[in-house]
Write an enzyme that holds these catalytic residues in place. Structure first.
Site, PDB file in Angstrom:
ATOM      1  CG  HIS A 261      -2.028  -0.966   1.178  1.00  0.00           C
ATOM      2  ND1 HIS A 261      -3.258  -0.705   0.626  1.00  0.00           N
ATOM      3  CD2 HIS A 261      -2.079  -2.249   1.599  1.00  0.00           C
ATOM      4  CE1 HIS A 261      -4.033  -1.772   0.733  1.00  0.00           C
ATOM      5  NE2 HIS A 261      -3.333  -2.732   1.322  1.00  0.00           N
TER       6      HIS A 261
ATOM      7  CE  LYS B 124      -5.972  14.234   0.298  1.00  0.00           C
ATOM      8  NZ  LYS B 124      -6.029  13.058  -0.536  1.00  0.00           N
ATOM      9  NE  ARG B 125      -3.372  10.336  10.131  1.00  0.00           N
ATOM     10  CZ  ARG B 125      -3.105   9.411  11.067  1.00  0.00           C
ATOM     11  NH1 ARG B 125      -3.986   8.456  11.331  1.00  0.00           N
ATOM     12  NH2 ARG B 125      -1.980   9.448  11.740  1.00  0.00           N
TER      13      ARG B 125
ATOM     14  CE  LYS C  21      -2.054  11.103   3.138  1.00  0.00           C
ATOM     15  NZ  LYS C  21      -2.759  10.228   2.186  1.00  0.00           N
TER      16      LYS C  21
ATOM     17  CB  THR D 122      -9.882   5.418  -1.029  1.00  0.00           C
ATOM     18  OG1 THR D 122      -9.316   5.789   0.237  1.00  0.00           O
ATOM     19  CG2 THR D 122      -9.277   4.111  -1.489  1.00  0.00           C
TER      20      THR D 122
ATOM     21  CE  LYS E 197     -13.747   6.706   0.899  1.00  0.00           C
ATOM     22  NZ  LYS E 197     -12.938   6.797   2.151  1.00  0.00           N
TER      23      LYS E 197
END
Ligand code: GL7
Length: 839
Positions: free
Chosen positions: A374, A565-566, A571, A673, A677
């Protein structure tokens, strides 16, 4: 104790009664009955929580009918079963999802209304099981939903953490962690199964002994033994009778009270063992994509893996299946390397406990496991020091040495003595201290290895797992992630779901490809108007949540630009914040500027020990504070950080987004993911060519996606030629101004020290290349603003995004796992058949 053999005719109900009926009157009666007999309350004394519990038990009764029937059929048929091993399952609240999957949402809503209760309020009472960190744990939950919906026999195996991921509060702009006491008021969804407890050994030593046939065997003499108690939760599929099991293990002391110590007068010592044993499953490690070489974490991993494999062996014995068929009965998936010790544990169980020979045991093991990787982040690659490993799992280390020796022999056979290659492939890392490499164990012990998006799977083969790819290319495959449309559209966005269903029927809920049919309405003014109206109502809802939780008032007609998100440097939440500062400066410099009003919404947790991530939260909060209070800015720009992001809080967010921020440095986000969504709910994406963004863009069309930034190749090339972030800063006045403001204390009441670590990092190393991507990002955001002003165009793009997201259903992903990896087929469950036993 002889376990009774389950007979089909013993289970199931003959008629609709208070535990199975789904008529409104039956539901009301059953609900009041549960309030009385389970909660011990009558309406005048009942709290909202009592009502929630009564409703949960009412729904659970209806699940149990299906659950027991499912178990009966799987047992009768000895069905091939998927065992999904995961240290994390981020399930989210169960009640709403079960109502959807049972198909009784409307009846229950009506029943509650008739009892003068508000179903929404009761749903809000559920404390979610936050037994995961982020994407990886939530993926496991979506996969369980799809496995049940596709009628695939499945057991999810994991850990019943007493405390899940911490609750986040924001105090003075800083994240503060609070213990997540999710079990405090009881958990109506689980059933303990102490009769299936198993023992798990730790530490000690190994010794040789002769078995009954006079053959030498290894015996493990442990230092301590811990009991694993399974807690089962039913996982119902969507409008099918299949209810699979999520089996989570709790650690307990074999003897909770030490009478010898007690008799010696040592009262506290008498309960000591209980306390230390139960520490094992006390708390989830809150790190996202970084491993901590902590003993307790390795203990957790081994504990649940051993429990799971022993449980599978028990099931085989009970179904009278020979152990040689283990890989035919079970397809075991390793969700990342957290359960990778399973490879050595299955070998140990077959060799030592069941006295099998090495070769057949190894063949069974390899045919049993599949391994999903992952992440490519090097800090996430789990390795355990030999010292720790041998003290905790001495027998497993022997087995790993043997696996390694045989494996490296094969490598030598294929490639000759290329010591460099052998060192890189070895299960033991000897570069700087000695470590067991868990990804290597997973690769060698599995028959399939997959990444989670096309780009990620390609990069695995080219970088992290290159040597393994060269040695066994046939093992490698890709399965792009997916998310369940039941939770992420039907439950989260009921208005949109109703609109879609009213146009094309409801087949899309099971077959998301069918949602494509709404494409014909993309330019229909009436449909567009309804689409827009629903988005607006969803935004009004989030606006009221923001006001309630943060005190910030936002304009529902502004562009909702959302990154949830985290918090992680890769990111790049801080790139998003640089855009916020840039917009702010543009308005300040030109107070009459006619810009597209925006609301920037952030949410996400930072790992408690990840200082820079916490500083990014502080920066978002500090910028928000200045921007939101500035009268020159008004409604043209708002910045909000919504605290305590979790599954429950996220459900209203995706439906309310106009713009989805997916802006990771190319090559770093394995899949994502959340990106799926958002797009399913009609948000447009601004994103880099990273993870599943690439496939989303291909699916929705390049013209319906806002692309910017370096590619993975660009990132690599730039790094090779020498990346100098300060040159971008020097050359770009807008960028320079934004950075200088952060550095000079503009957002921190003159405090220049506060954000210095972040500023220094950006100007010096900038490991995630924000400086290089800044201007392309700003330009792309400008295009977003322009496009948003063309309402028809935007609406059309939004509709096309939803219409073309069919591929990203977790049902598609699970079908691929079933075909490519697990070779498992559906086993439909008929309630009537199980009742009469004639199925
Ligand atoms: C992750 C990846 O970072 C994320 O991109 C992916 O979507 C998810 C599920 O495959 O797995 N890897 C990881 O370690 N975590 C993730 O969310 C925590």
């Amino acid at each position: 104790i002889q376990e009774p053999q389950l007979q089909g005719q013993d289970v199931g109900m003959q008629c609709e009664d208070d535990r199975t009926g789904i008529g409104v009157e039956t539901l009301k009666r059953a609900f009041l009955d549960n309030l009385f007999y389970v909660q011990g309350k009558f309406p005048a004394l009942a709290t909202k929580h009592d009502y929630y519990m009564a409703l949960a038990y009412t729904v659970r009764d209806r699940l149990l009918q299906r659950w027991v029937n499912t178990a009966a059929i799987y047992t009768q048929e000895g069905s091939r079963t998927v065992a999904y091993l995961s240290a994390e399952f981020l399930m989210g609240p169960h009640l709403g999802n079960n109502l959807i999957n049972l198909g009784i949402y409307n009846q229950v809503q009506q029943a509650m209304t008739e009892l003068k209760l508000d179903l929404k309020e009761l749903l809000a009472k559920e404390e979610e099981p936050g037994l995961g960190n982020g994407g990886l744990g939530r993926l496991a939950a979506c996969y369980l939903d799809s496995l049940a919906s596709l009628e695939i026999p499945t057991l999810g195996y994991g850990i019943r953490y007493e405390f899940g991921i911490f609750d986040q509060i924001i105090r003075n702009g800083w994240q503060v962690e609070k213990t997540d006491k999710w079990l405090r008021y009881g958990n109506p969804w689980e059933i303990a199964r102490p009769e299936w407890a198993v023992s798990v050994k730790f530490g000690g030593r190994t010794e040789a002994h002769k078995n009954a046939q006079g053959r030498y065997q290894v015996r493990w003499v442990p230092h301590k033994v811990v009991l694993g108690i399974p807690y089962d939760t039913p996982i119902l599929g969507y409008k099918v009778n299949t209810a699979n099991t999520l089996r989570l293990w709790k650690a307990e002391a074999p003897e909770s009270f030490d009478f010898e110590a007690f008799n010696r007068g040592n009262y506290y010592g008498a309960v000591d063992q209980k306390v230390t044993s139960e520490n094992l499953t006390k708390v989830l490690y809150p790190n996202d994509e970084t491993y901590e070489g902590k003993q307790l974490r390795l203990e957790q991993q081994y504990f649940f893996v051993s429990c799971a494999l022993q449980d599978m062996l028990r099931i085989m014995l009970r179904q009278k299946l020979p152990l040689e068929q283990f890989h035919e009965k079970f397809a075991v998936q390793l969700n990342d390397t957290h359960p990778a010790i399973a490879v050595a544990e299955l070998m140990r169980l077959l060799l030592d406990e069941h006295e099998m020979d090495w070769e057949p045991a190894w063949e069974i093991t390899q045919k049993t496991f599949g391994y999903t990787n992952h992440t490519l982040l090097p800090e996430a690659l789990e390795k355990w020091s030999l010292k720790l490993f041998s003290s905790l799992l001495p027998r497993h280390l022997e087995i790993i040495y043997e696996i390694n020796w045989r494996f490296l022999e094969q490598v030598r056979h294929k490639f000759g003595t290329d010591e460099g290659r052998i060192g890189r492939l070895s299960l033991i890392d000897e570069n700087d201290g000695k470590f067991v490499r868990m990804a290597h164990l997973a690769c060698v012990g599995s028959h399939r290895i997959n990444g989670v998006a096309e780009l990620h799977s390609e990069l695995l083969k080219k970088t992290t797992l290159l040597d393994f790819y060269e040695f066994f290319p046939e093992k490698f495959t890709n399965v792009t992630n997916g998310v369940t449309p039941r939770r992420w559209i039907v439950l989260s966005n009921p208005k949109l779901a109703n609109l879609i269903t009213s146009c094309i029927g409801d087949s899309w809920i099971k077959h998301l490809e069918d949602v494509q049919q709404i494409e014909t309405f993309a330019q229909d003014p009436g449909f567009q108007k309804e689409w827009q109206q629903i988005k607006r109502e969803n935004k009004v809802n989030v606006a009221s949540i923001l006001l309630d939780r943060t005190g910030v008032k936002v304009d529902p007609d502004s562009l909702f630009d959302i990154q949830v998100k985290r918090i992680h440097q890769y990111k790049r939440q801080h790139l998003n914040i640089l855009h916020a500062i840039t917009l702010y400066n543009q308005i300040k410099q030109n107070p009459n500027l006619d810009i597209t009003p925006r609301t920037l919404i952030f949410a996400g947790k930072a790992a408690p020990g990840y200082y820079i991530a916490k500083l990014i939260i502080k920066l978002i909060d500090s910028v928000a504070d200045v921007v939101n209070k500035d009268p020159d800015i008004g409604d043209r720009l708002k910045v909000v950080f919504l605290p305590d992001y979790n599954v429950k809080n996220s459900q209203p967010i995706y439906p309310a987004a106009d713009l989805s921020e997916q802006i990771s440095t190319a090559g770093k986000e394995a899949s994502g993911t959340g990106n799926m969504k958002f797009a399913m709910n009609g948000a447009l994406t601004i994103g880099t060519l990273d993870g599943a963004n690439i496939e989303i863009r291909n699916a929705v069309g390049a013209e319906n996606f806002f692309l910017f930034g370096l590619t993975t190749e660009d990132v690599g090339a730039l790094r090779l030629t020498g990346y100098r972030p300060w040159e971008y800063y020097e050359a770009n006045p807008q960028l320079k101004q934004a950075i200088d403001q952060i550095a000079s204390g503009y957002f921190s009441h003159g405090d220049r020290r506060l954000f210095k670590p972040l500023v220094d990092l950006l100007l010096d190393k900038d490991p995630f290349m924000l400086m290089a991507d800044y201007q392309p990002y700003i330009d792309c955001q400008q295009q977003v603003s322009q496009t948003y002003r063309d309402r028809d165009r935007w609406l059309q793009m939004s509709i096309l995004n939803t219409a073309r997201m069919g591929k990203f259903s977790s049902d598609r992903a699970i079908r691929e796992y079933c075909q490519q990896i697990w070779k498992v087929k559906p086993v439909p469950v008929q309630l009537a058949a199980a009742k009469t036993g004639d199925g």
